[in-house]
Design an enzyme around this catalytic site. Structure first.
Site, PDB file in Angstrom:
ATOM      1  N   LEU A 241      -8.321   3.285   4.999  1.00  0.00           N
ATOM      2  CA  LEU A 241      -7.860   2.138   4.947  1.00  0.00           C
ATOM      3  C   LEU A 241      -6.708   2.223   3.988  1.00  0.00           C
ATOM      4  O   LEU A 241      -6.791   2.027   2.881  1.00  0.00           O
ATOM      5  CB  LEU A 241      -8.764   1.219   4.165  1.00  0.00           C
ATOM      6  N   ASP A 242      -5.426   2.071   4.621  1.00  0.00           N
ATOM      7  CA  ASP A 242      -4.247   2.236   3.740  1.00  0.00           C
ATOM      8  C   ASP A 242      -3.747   1.008   2.986  1.00  0.00           C
ATOM      9  O   ASP A 242      -3.992  -0.371   3.207  1.00  0.00           O
ATOM     10  CB  ASP A 242      -2.966   2.571   4.763  1.00  0.00           C
ATOM     11  N   ALA A 243      -3.519   1.072   1.896  1.00  0.00           N
ATOM     12  CA  ALA A 243      -3.202   0.137   0.590  1.00  0.00           C
ATOM     13  C   ALA A 243      -4.178  -0.860   0.740  1.00  0.00           C
ATOM     14  O   ALA A 243      -3.606  -2.206   0.392  1.00  0.00           O
ATOM     15  CB  ALA A 243      -1.675  -0.177   1.097  1.00  0.00           C
TER      16      ALA A 243
END
Length: 584
Positions: A241-243
């Site tokens: 889960l990016d950023a």
């Protein structure tokens, strides 16, 4: 939960869980229809599995590699096929998880400005290539959840006032006080955009080509869940889960790690693990250490969190020859509950983050680290503070070059220092992940950095497969030496129960020049004492000081030296690692 679930069928339990998550996120909306839509999108109304709480979905054999889809190029073949062939050729039975960084069409940020979530970028290959990789490896993929590209259809529709997209983005009046908002960049937070309703200002945490999605609109959440379902169908087992820490905005706050953000992670966890109980969520939160730890939740959010403090602390340790800060941090880290673990890495496609050592390194140490990295060819990227000033955000440098010397300058220990760093990572509690360029000893790529115009490109070289294979086969090449030594350490690690990601770990105190810790297998049958000389001078240690049990036989798994006299002393050469075990 709002209802008793003890005797209910699994689908009803799932529905109640989803409703409870949504009730927290959207307290003013009718959430029953939203819950039904999300469950239907995930096809959980057709096939719903029951996940086991606190189940470890990994063991000591799990090793990950992090790479771009086009880090290795070949003649007349899609890069994804070349990558697959390279990993199959060089790492059979050694690497079992591959994180392919965003492989979708994009407009900037080397893939993280996604222009189409449901396509594979044609220059890389297609979904068939992704599926083939997922049959041989656990596939880890990015869910770029906070923002999309300004070239995405959603934002193009927003600019035209059309759906889907007309209400997918965060609009803010520029007169609002946004001074508390935490930023990882120095670009203006808001972007002026023409719409049929006039000029609007949209929120851009990472830059004006990456427009933040508005999760206050449940239609955005529904689109993300639809994307997750596709990725599961395409063989993705591990979701990065990016950023994710930035996804919920509330004016008057720092808009970081808000409760709604955590609840969305819990909701996605619920949906994903009911679709595939063996799927894993990893949160990418490049933030101070205690905030990062919060994404474990109560073993109900991320299965794994990136151990962001490890890279800067370990590099600092090896260039100063003093492990005091690293040791203090390790003692402060709570053991991960079963069903959760740390995702350990010491190099990645990004730089060496500095926010994760806020409160761990003092200012003088940080300044010395930055200066040393600049002396070794590194660059510094900055972030904006609320007072208008800028602060170092990360150091951009290839890890092999970062360890070419100490604060005193370059020396002859670069290779041994580099191997020592990875030996430490392999032995620590958690799941180890190697950046592909570290596995092959890639150095700073100044030409690529100049060509692309941003600092991070310094550590994103593209190899021609033929050229790389030649270097890996050449005994006189440092690439060959790095490759072979790391392969050997990986092979050793994979057979040791005491290196299970959740096996017991205790910090040992053997002075500031020896970073040491003890691992014990979950059945308590194996102990491994991990001793690492992190200095450029030999270090002498009494075996009695580490309390080896005299009735056991002890052997260093790396050198294969055996130890019988518990009263003897041993000398560690500069940057030498010992894994002293009572079983092998």
């Amino acid at each position: 939960m709002s209802h008793s679930t003890a005797q209910l069928p699994i689908k009803e339990v799932l529905y109640q869980k989803v409703v409870d998550h949504l009730a927290f996120i959207y307290p003013e909306l009718g959430i029953e229809s939203i819950a039904q839509e999300l469950i239907h999108t995930m096809r959980l109304d057709e096939d719903c599995q029951s996940p086991l709480a606190h189940k470890n979905l990994w063991d000591q054999t799990d090793i990950a590699v992090i790479t771009y889809g086009n880090s290795i190029l070949g003649e007349n073949q899609p890069p994804l096929k070349v990558l697959h062939h390279f990993l199959q050729t060089h790492f059979p039975m050694l690497i079992n998880t591959v994180h392919i960084l965003p492989f979708f069409p994009y407009s900037s940020d080397d893939g993280f400005a996604v222009a189409a979530y449901k396509q594979v970028d044609p220059p890389l290959g297609d979904w068939h290539d992704i599926l083939r990789i997922s049959t041989d490896f656990h596939l880890m993929a990015d869910l770029v959840i906070n923002h999309c590209s300004a070239q995405h259809d959603w934002f193009l529709n927003y600019q035209k006032g059309e759906d889907p997209g007309s209400d997918f983005f965060v609009e803010v009046d520029p007169s609002e006080d946004l001074s508390k908002v935490v930023r990882p960049r120095i670009t203006p937070l808001l972007r002026a955009t023409s719409t049929p309703q006039g000029t609007r200002h949209v929120w851009c945490t990472f830059g004006h080509d990456q427009i933040d999605l508005d999760f206050k609109n449940p239609k955005v959440l529904a689109k993300i869940v639809d994307i997750i379902r596709l990725y599961l169908d395409m063989g993705v087992r591990v979701f990065r889960l990016d950023a994710v820490a930035f996804i919920w905005k509330r004016l008057g706050t720092n808009c970081l790690n808000l409760e709604e953000t955590h609840e969305i992670v819990r909701l996605l966890r619920t949906l994903i693990e009911h679709a595939n109980p063996n799927a894993v969520i990893i949160t990418e939160t490049n933030i101070p250490n205690q905030e990062n730890l919060s994404y474990f939740g109560n073993a109900n959010e991320a299965h794994c969190i990136y151990n962001f403090s490890l890279p800067p602390l370990l590099v600092n340790t090896l260039v100063t020859g003093n492990c005091r800060y690293l040791k203090n941090w390790l003692m402060s880290m709570p053991p991960a509950q079963n069903g959760t673990t740390y995702f350990n890495f010491i190099a990645s496609h990004d730089g060496i983050g500095l926010r994760p050592v806020e409160g761990l390194l003092d200012d003088s140490e940080l300044e010395a680290l930055i200066q040393t990295m600049e002396n070794f060819g590194g660059q510094v990227s900055w972030r904006a503070l609320d007072d208008g000033s800028n602060k170092p955000y990360e150091i951009n440098i290839a890890l092999f070059d970062a360890l070419k010397g100490t604060t005193a300058g370059e020396d002859e220990w670069q290779l041994r220092r580099f191997i020592c760093a990875h030996a430490i990572m392999l032995a620590l509690e958690g799941l180890p992940a190697f950046y592909l360029h570290s596995l092959v000893g890639t150095t700073n790529d100044y030409e690529r950095m100049k060509e692309h115009g941003h600092n991070r490109a310094i550590n994103r070289r593209q190899w021609q497969e033929h050229d790389l294979n030649e270097k890996l086969a050449d005994p006189d090449s440092h690439h060959h030496v790095v490759f072979q030594q790391l392969r050997r350490l990986i092979k050793i690690r994979r057979t040791q129960p005491a290196f299970h990601p959740n096996a017991t770990q205790f910090t040992l105190h053997l002075g500031d020049q020896v970073f040491a810790f003890w691992r014990q297998s979950m059945d308590r049958r194996q102990s491994i004492f991990c001793l690492n000389n992190i200095s450029d001078q030999p270090q002498t240690i009494s075996l009695n000081a580490i309390n080896l049990i005299g009735t056991d036989e002890w052997k260093d798994l790396i050198s294969e030296a055996t130890y019988e006299d518990m009263l003897t002393t041993i000398t560690l050469d500069p940057y030498q690692t010992l894994w002293i075990s009572n079983r092998w």
